[in-house]
Every structure is written in structure tokens, then in C-alpha cells.
Design a protein around this motif. Structure first.
Motif, PDB file in Angstrom:
ATOM      1  N   ARG A 129     -37.525  76.500 -39.345  1.00 11.65           N
ATOM      2  CA  ARG A 129     -36.681  76.790 -40.504  1.00 11.65           C
ATOM      3  C   ARG A 129     -37.540  77.354 -41.636  1.00 11.65           C
ATOM      4  O   ARG A 129     -38.767  77.223 -41.635  1.00 11.65           O
ATOM      5  N   ALA A 130     -36.891  77.980 -42.591  1.00 16.74           N
ATOM      6  CA  ALA A 130     -37.541  78.398 -43.836  1.00 16.74           C
ATOM      7  C   ALA A 130     -37.103  77.435 -44.925  1.00 16.74           C
ATOM      8  O   ALA A 130     -35.908  77.180 -45.086  1.00 16.74           O
ATOM      9  N   VAL A 131     -38.046  76.886 -45.652  1.00 21.41           N
ATOM     10  CA  VAL A 131     -37.741  75.966 -46.747  1.00 21.41           C
ATOM     11  C   VAL A 131     -38.145  76.635 -48.054  1.00 21.41           C
ATOM     12  O   VAL A 131     -39.320  76.965 -48.256  1.00 21.41           O
ATOM     13  N   LYS A 132     -37.167  76.849 -48.922  1.00 22.88           N
ATOM     14  CA  LYS A 132     -37.404  77.463 -50.222  1.00 22.88           C
ATOM     15  C   LYS A 132     -37.431  76.358 -51.271  1.00 22.88           C
ATOM     16  O   LYS A 132     -36.451  75.620 -51.429  1.00 22.88           O
ATOM     17  N   VAL A 133     -38.548  76.244 -51.967  1.00 24.36           N
ATOM     18  CA  VAL A 133     -38.753  75.170 -52.933  1.00 24.36           C
ATOM     19  C   VAL A 133     -38.799  75.754 -54.337  1.00 24.36           C
ATOM     20  O   VAL A 133     -39.603  76.656 -54.615  1.00 24.36           O
ATOM     21  N   LEU A 134     -37.957  75.230 -55.221  1.00 25.07           N
ATOM     22  CA  LEU A 134     -37.933  75.672 -56.610  1.00 25.07           C
ATOM     23  C   LEU A 134     -39.273  75.373 -57.265  1.00 25.07           C
ATOM     24  O   LEU A 134     -39.833  74.289 -57.099  1.00 25.07           O
ATOM     25  N   ARG A 135     -39.787  76.334 -57.999  1.00 25.86           N
ATOM     26  CA  ARG A 135     -41.081  76.138 -58.656  1.00 25.86           C
ATOM     27  C   ARG A 135     -41.026  74.961 -59.625  1.00 25.86           C
ATOM     28  O   ARG A 135     -40.001  74.704 -60.253  1.00 25.86           O
ATOM     29  N   THR A 157     -31.935  73.640 -62.506  1.00 21.59           N
ATOM     30  CA  THR A 157     -31.782  72.908 -61.249  1.00 21.59           C
ATOM     31  C   THR A 157     -30.312  72.819 -60.832  1.00 21.59           C
ATOM     32  O   THR A 157     -29.994  72.922 -59.637  1.00 21.59           O
ATOM     33  N   GLU A 158     -29.423  72.639 -61.808  1.00 21.76           N
ATOM     34  CA  GLU A 158     -27.992  72.606 -61.476  1.00 21.76           C
ATOM     35  C   GLU A 158     -27.550  73.943 -60.905  1.00 21.76           C
ATOM     36  O   GLU A 158     -26.781  73.995 -59.944  1.00 21.76           O
ATOM     37  N   GLN A 159     -28.036  75.026 -61.516  1.00 20.71           N
ATOM     38  CA  GLN A 159     -27.669  76.353 -61.019  1.00 20.71           C
ATOM     39  C   GLN A 159     -28.248  76.596 -59.625  1.00 20.71           C
ATOM     40  O   GLN A 159     -27.601  77.193 -58.765  1.00 20.71           O
ATOM     41  N   PHE A 160     -29.488  76.146 -59.381  1.00 19.21           N
ATOM     42  CA  PHE A 160     -30.119  76.285 -58.072  1.00 19.21           C
ATOM     43  C   PHE A 160     -29.268  75.614 -56.998  1.00 19.21           C
ATOM     44  O   PHE A 160     -28.972  76.189 -55.943  1.00 19.21           O
ATOM     45  N   LEU A 161     -28.850  74.377 -57.272  1.00 20.80           N
ATOM     46  CA  LEU A 161     -28.024  73.634 -56.319  1.00 20.80           C
ATOM     47  C   LEU A 161     -26.655  74.285 -56.161  1.00 20.80           C
ATOM     48  O   LEU A 161     -26.124  74.394 -55.052  1.00 20.80           O
ATOM     49  N   ARG A 162     -26.074  74.733 -57.281  1.00 18.74           N
ATOM     50  CA  ARG A 162     -24.745  75.331 -57.229  1.00 18.74           C
ATOM     51  C   ARG A 162     -24.754  76.636 -56.436  1.00 18.74           C
ATOM     52  O   ARG A 162     -23.884  76.862 -55.586  1.00 18.74           O
ATOM     53  N   GLU A 163     -25.746  77.473 -56.712  1.00 20.03           N
ATOM     54  CA  GLU A 163     -25.821  78.744 -55.995  1.00 20.03           C
ATOM     55  C   GLU A 163     -26.036  78.511 -54.495  1.00 20.03           C
ATOM     56  O   GLU A 163     -25.447  79.191 -53.654  1.00 20.03           O
ATOM     57  N   ALA A 164     -26.900  77.563 -54.157  1.00 25.43           N
ATOM     58  CA  ALA A 164     -27.160  77.281 -52.746  1.00 25.43           C
ATOM     59  C   ALA A 164     -25.891  76.817 -52.046  1.00 25.43           C
ATOM     60  O   ALA A 164     -25.590  77.232 -50.918  1.00 25.43           O
ATOM     61  N   ARG A 165     -25.131  75.936 -52.718  1.00 24.13           N
ATOM     62  CA  ARG A 165     -23.912  75.411 -52.099  1.00 24.13           C
ATOM     63  C   ARG A 165     -22.818  76.471 -52.002  1.00 24.13           C
ATOM     64  O   ARG A 165     -21.961  76.407 -51.119  1.00 24.13           O
ATOM     65  N   LEU A 166     -22.839  77.440 -52.924  1.00 24.45           N
ATOM     66  CA  LEU A 166     -21.892  78.550 -52.821  1.00 24.45           C
ATOM     67  C   LEU A 166     -22.168  79.398 -51.589  1.00 24.45           C
ATOM     68  O   LEU A 166     -21.255  79.876 -50.917  1.00 24.45           O
ATOM     69  N   VAL A 167     -23.459  79.587 -51.301  1.00 23.45           N
ATOM     70  CA  VAL A 167     -23.849  80.450 -50.181  1.00 23.45           C
ATOM     71  C   VAL A 167     -23.717  79.722 -48.841  1.00 23.45           C
ATOM     72  O   VAL A 167     -23.507  80.362 -47.805  1.00 23.45           O
ATOM     73  N   MET A 168     -23.817  78.409 -48.837  1.00 21.88           N
ATOM     74  CA  MET A 168     -23.810  77.656 -47.578  1.00 21.88           C
ATOM     75  C   MET A 168     -22.629  77.959 -46.660  1.00 21.88           C
ATOM     76  O   MET A 168     -22.800  78.046 -45.440  1.00 21.88           O
ATOM     77  N   GLN A 223     -36.238  66.181 -53.603  1.00 19.32           N
ATOM     78  CA  GLN A 223     -37.118  65.099 -53.173  1.00 19.32           C
ATOM     79  C   GLN A 223     -38.201  64.923 -54.222  1.00 19.32           C
ATOM     80  O   GLN A 223     -38.961  65.860 -54.509  1.00 19.32           O
ATOM     81  N   ARG A 224     -38.247  63.747 -54.807  1.00 21.44           N
ATOM     82  CA  ARG A 224     -39.223  63.435 -55.844  1.00 21.44           C
ATOM     83  C   ARG A 224     -39.210  64.494 -56.953  1.00 21.44           C
ATOM     84  O   ARG A 224     -40.259  64.939 -57.430  1.00 21.44           O
ATOM     85  N   GLY A 225     -38.010  64.914 -57.329  1.00 25.05           N
ATOM     86  CA  GLY A 225     -37.873  65.866 -58.416  1.00 25.05           C
ATOM     87  C   GLY A 225     -38.087  67.313 -58.038  1.00 25.05           C
ATOM     88  O   GLY A 225     -37.998  68.205 -58.894  1.00 25.05           O
ATOM     89  N   ARG A 226     -38.358  67.608 -56.760  1.00 23.97           N
ATOM     90  CA  ARG A 226     -38.525  68.986 -56.303  1.00 23.97           C
ATOM     91  C   ARG A 226     -37.285  69.403 -55.538  1.00 23.97           C
ATOM     92  O   ARG A 226     -36.873  68.728 -54.584  1.00 23.97           O
ATOM     93  N   TYR A 227     -36.691  70.500 -55.946  1.00 22.21           N
ATOM     94  CA  TYR A 227     -35.440  70.971 -55.355  1.00 22.21           C
ATOM     95  C   TYR A 227     -35.744  72.017 -54.285  1.00 22.21           C
ATOM     96  O   TYR A 227     -36.603  72.886 -54.466  1.00 22.21           O
TER      97      TYR A 227
END
Length: 505
Positions: free
Chosen positions: A100-106, A116-127, A143-147
Motif C-alpha cells: 500500500r501507499a501511506v500518505k502522512v500529513l506533515r 487536519t479536519e480538512q485532511f480527514l474530510r477530503e480523504a473521506r470524500l474520495v474514499m 496515530q499519536r497525532g499524525r494523520y
């Protein structure tokens, strides 16, 4: 060598969870517990693929975290961008080690709640999007504050590296890629109301099978800015695409207008064909917001000639500065893309090296050194004009080609039907032969026995009907007068090379 003992390396491999106790015991058993050196021990770990070089370097540097995100074990860094880093990973809990490819927010965005809310929202829109030209997002979490988000891993390369390697592409290949891109965009807009907002070559992946796949929908807009002026915006800590911002501000369209995506689709097609980006490239953020950058795009004919009128119109419409003159949506653009026929047979004239080419030829002539690229090759010229016959005999003969001449197109086709290996390429001219020349050329691609005979149709500028009626393919192409000899030479080499590749394959 790192300041790390063999025992300490083994302990860190265990503490981080990268290597199990059972696997470590096997490594110790192979190298010997007491006298194994660090190099020996790490070499076995790498050879058995229990560690990657990336993991080993991090462990040796004392980094204790970042090896796992949820169920996914990180193998190595694939790429890094403004917003995130992308890693190759495996699902170590599933048992099948699916890649898999794992994309981690800086990290610098992790404390920004809106980001972070936008990161999660955009990802869930695309899912929910499932399309052959969109890289699917499988999972999103923190995980431990890393999205992070988990996507399918695409074996291949991004379009930016693909273009850098190839310099430019042939029309058929470029249209296939841009059709893939547009199909993915149309699906996202029609099914989810989603625009991309960061279309660029690096956000298109080309799979090992040549299919284009889109990544990073909407991530460029995840942090908002209150900047009002260009200077304020350019200096803002805002990661959204500066190019989209510049276009939208210049053309007064709202965010998420699909016509902005259309504009950058046109820019990518332009870049693939021309080998040059349509927008002036600069690192100066204020200059990138300049209106003239989007309004004054050089005509693609500055870099490449020979594109069909339909393709020129498509590029001009997609990249129009006036959004009302662009395609209103991706469906309309797809219709025009699919209406382009015979793309494989279009022989393009690259203009970027004109001066170099002409200068080189002149220098070679002065030295008495003319490249004989046609040595051992035979060309059949089908034309009734003595002037054309003499010119090609001289010009191509000087390059090593053997020239056969026939004035009757039907007889020429009959000869080729009897012996398809008679020549390396046939050239049909319609200046005097007219419809007879066109019919002879078309019979090459229509007759199975002759379909592997490379052929070029040369039409006059005012013979639009002939040009639109030509049956073009990978081995049968068309050129239009006025014509420079180097264009014909390049076309001959291109078609002959294609035939050699077909036979070799």
C-alpha cells in the motif's frame, strides 16, 4: 559505520517492532551470536528483507518511531510534497503483506485543527470513488497525532518524471493519458461533486501498464488564507496550489469551479505534446500570481507543428483565459477527445531544435560529413511531378536512401500487395494525383497483407477533405505542405523505427 553495536541494533529492531524475536533468532543463527560484526548482521537483515535500507538508516540514527501507521509497516519513503510524505508500506497484520501507499500529513500541519479536519474530510470524500483512473483511498486515520491515509500502491512513476524522461510525447500516447485523466475527473465530479484543485504532472501516476491515475484530490485547498492582496497571499503560510489561486483570482471564478480543472488539463496536454509548460515557470510566488501568466500562453505551434486542427482547437478551448469559453465540464471535453481519430498516424514536427538542426546540417555539409541515416533503406515515391521526384532523389539519396518512383498509385499498391517487403516506406503525394493518391494510401491500412508497410501521405494545404479522409494508424502517417526536408526525414525514421519495433515485438 554507525556508532552502534550488533547487540544494540538487534535490540532496536525488536523494540521498534520491525523484526520479530523468531526472525532475529534466525539471523543470529546464521551469523553467530558472539563474533558477528555490525556489517554482517545488518547485511543478513537486508538480504532476508527483514529490514529495508531506509529502516536501517533510521534505526542507526536513533529514530524510534514512524515505522508503523495502524496496520501498515513502512518500508521506505517514496516521495515528499508540500502537504505530506508518501511511503511504500505493507499490511503486516493481514498475512498477505499487501503493498500500500501511506500518505502522512506533515508534522507542521498536525497541530492545525482546520488543516487536519480538512485532511480527514477530503480523504473521506474520495474514499467512495472507485474508478480505473483514480487511485483509491482505502483508509484514513490518525496515530499519536499524525494523520495518514492508505491508498493502493501504483507501480510506475508520476507524469512529471515520465515527461522529463521522454521530453515530449507522440499525439496518440498523449491523448490516451489525457483521456484517462479527464475520465477520472468526470467520475469524481459526477459521482461526488468533487473537483481536484491541484492538477499538475506530479499528481498523475502512470502505472506499469501505461494507465494514468489521479491522486491528491482537494488536498491543495485544505488550509485557508485570509490574504487579500497578491503580496499577502504569496507570503502566507498557505499550501493550496498557487497556480489555481492565481487563475481563480485572475478570472474571478469561485473555488471548486470545474473549469479551473479543465484549464490545467489543457495545460498538461500542451506540456506533453510541446515538451514545454504553457505557463511560465518561476519560484517567485508573486510572479506566479501575475495575470499575464495565464492570459498570454504561447501558441503550441511555437514548439510543435503538424497537430490536427481538432487538437489545436481542443487545447485552445481548454486553456482559454475566459472561463466562459472553456469546456463547462469534463464530459464535454471527453467528447472532443474521443472524436480525435487517427492520432497514431500524426507525424509531429518538433520546433524546439530548429536552429540546432539547421546549424548542424550546415556544419556537416561544410565538412563533407552528411549523416547517411537511410543507408540500406528503400523508399517508394508515388508522385507524377518530375520536380518532386528529382528533389527527393537528390535530398534523400544524399542521406543514403534508395528511391523508387512510380507515377500510378494503383500500380504502386499492386506492387506492394505482391511484395510487402519491397520497400521500407511508401510516400504518396496528392498534389497532382489527387483522389487516386489518397485511395492508394488508404488501401495500405485497409489491406491486411499491407498493414505493416509504413506509408506517408503528403497533402497540399488546401486539400482539407483528403486530410480528413486519410486512414491513419501507427505505421501510416500524414504530413502537409509546405514541408521541410528534415520533417520528411524525421517522419521516415519514425515510421521505419515503429515497423522495426513491431517486428521485434
Amino acid at each position: 559505520m554507525p556508532d552502534l553495536t550488533t547487540e544494540r541494533l538487534a535490540q532496536l529492531c525488536f523494540d521498534t517492532g520491525i523484526v520479530s524475536t523468531q526472525d532475529l533468532d534466525k539471523v543470529w543463527g546464521e551469523v553467530g551470536r558472539h563474533d558477528a560484526s555490525y556489517e554482517q548482521f545488518s547485511s543478513v537483515l537486508l538480504r532476508k528483507e527483514l529490514l529495508t535500507n531506509w529502516q536501517l538508516e533510521r534505526i542507526a540514527s536513533g529514530i524510534r518511531d514512524g515505522y508503523f501507521y495502524g496496520d501498515y509497516k513502512i518500508l521506505y519513503l517514496v516521495g515528499a510534497g508540500t502537504f505530506s510524505r508518501v511511503y511504500r508500506a505493507v499490511d503486516h497484520l493481514s498475512g498477505d503483506n499487501a503493498v500500500r501507499a501511506v500518505k502522512v500529513l506533515r508534522l507542521r500541519y498536525s497541530d492545525d485543527i482546520s488543516a487536519t479536519e480538512q485532511f480527514l474530510r477530503e480523504a473521506r470524500l474520495v474514499m467512495p470513488l472507485r474508478h480505473p483512473n483514480i487511485v483509491p483511498v482505502q483508509h484514513v486515520d490518525s496515530q499519536r497525532g499524525r494523520y495518514y491515509m492508505v491508498m493502493d500502491f501504483v507501480e510506475g512513476q508520476n507524469l512529471r518524471d515520465f515527461v522529463k524522461l521522454r521530453k515530449h510525447m507522440e499525439l496518440g500516447e498523449a491523448l490516451k493519458i489525457i483521456t484517462d485523466i479527464t475520465s477520472g475527473l468526470a467520475h469524481a465530479l459526477n459521482k461526488g461533486g468533487i473537483t481536484h484543485r491541484d492538477l499538475k504532472l506530479s499528481n498523475v501516476l502512470i502505472s506499469s501498464k501505461g494507465r494514468a491515475k489521479l491522486v491528491d484530490f482537494g488536498l491543495a485547498s485544505m488550509v485557508k488564507s485570509d490574504a487579500k492582496t497578491d503580496k499577502e497571499f504569496a507570503n502566507a503560510a498557505n499550501p493550496r496550489s498557487i497556480d489555481y489561486a492565481g487563475l481563480e483570482r485572475a478570472t474571478h471564478v469561485p473555488r471548486n469551479d470545474p473549469r479551473s480543472d479543465v484549464f490545467f488539463v489543457g495545460c498538461m496536454l500542451y506540456h506533453m505534446l510541446a515538451g514545454h509548460p504553457p505557463l511560465a515557470e518561476t519560484r517567485d510566488r508573486i510572479q506566479r500570481l501575475n495575470v499575464s501568466r495565464y492570459r498570454d500562453i504561447p501558441p503550441i505551434s511555437k514548439y510543435v507543428r503538424g497537430l490536427p486542427t481538432s487538437v489545436l482547437s481542443l487545447i485552445n478551448k481548454a486553456t482559454s483565459f475566459d472561463p466562459d469559453k472553456r469546456y463547462p465540464n469534463h464530459d464535454q471535453l471527453l467528447l472532443d477527445l474521443k472524436a480525435v481519430t487517427g492520432a497514431e498516424g500524426v507525424l509531429l514536427d518538433r520546433r524546439g531544435n530548429d536552429e540546432e538542426s539547421e546549424e548542424g546540417t550546415s556544419t556537416q555539409k561544410k565538412r563533407g560529413e552528411i549523416k547517411h541515416e537511410g543507408e540500406g533503406r528503400t523508399i517508394l515515391l508515388v508522385d507524377s511531378r518530375e520536380s518532386m521526384q528529382k528533389m527527393l532523389r537528390k535530398q534523400l539519396g544524399d542521406r543514403g536512401y534508395r528511391i523508387l518512383v512510380m507515377t500510378d498509385a494503383q500500380r504502386a499498391v499492386a506492387r506492394l500487395r505482391d511484395d510487402p517487403e519491397l520497400v521500407d516506406c511508401a510516400v504518396f503525394c496528392t498534389a497532382e494525383l489527387g483522389q487516386e493518391g489518397l485511395d492508394g494510401f488508404n488501401m495500405i491500412s485497409e489491406t491486411p497483407r499491407m498493414q505493416r508497410v509504413p506509408a506517408i501521405l503528403i497533402t497540399e494545404r488546401d486539400q482539407h477533405q483528403f486530410a480528413s479522409s486519410a486512414k491513419l494508424s501507427n505505421l501510416q502517417g500524414m504530413l502537409q505542405m509546405p514541408l521541410k526536408m528534415r520533417q520528411l526525414r524525421a517522419a521516415l525514421l519514425q515510421l521505419i523505427r515503429r515497423k522495426d519495433e513491431v517486428q521485434a515485438g
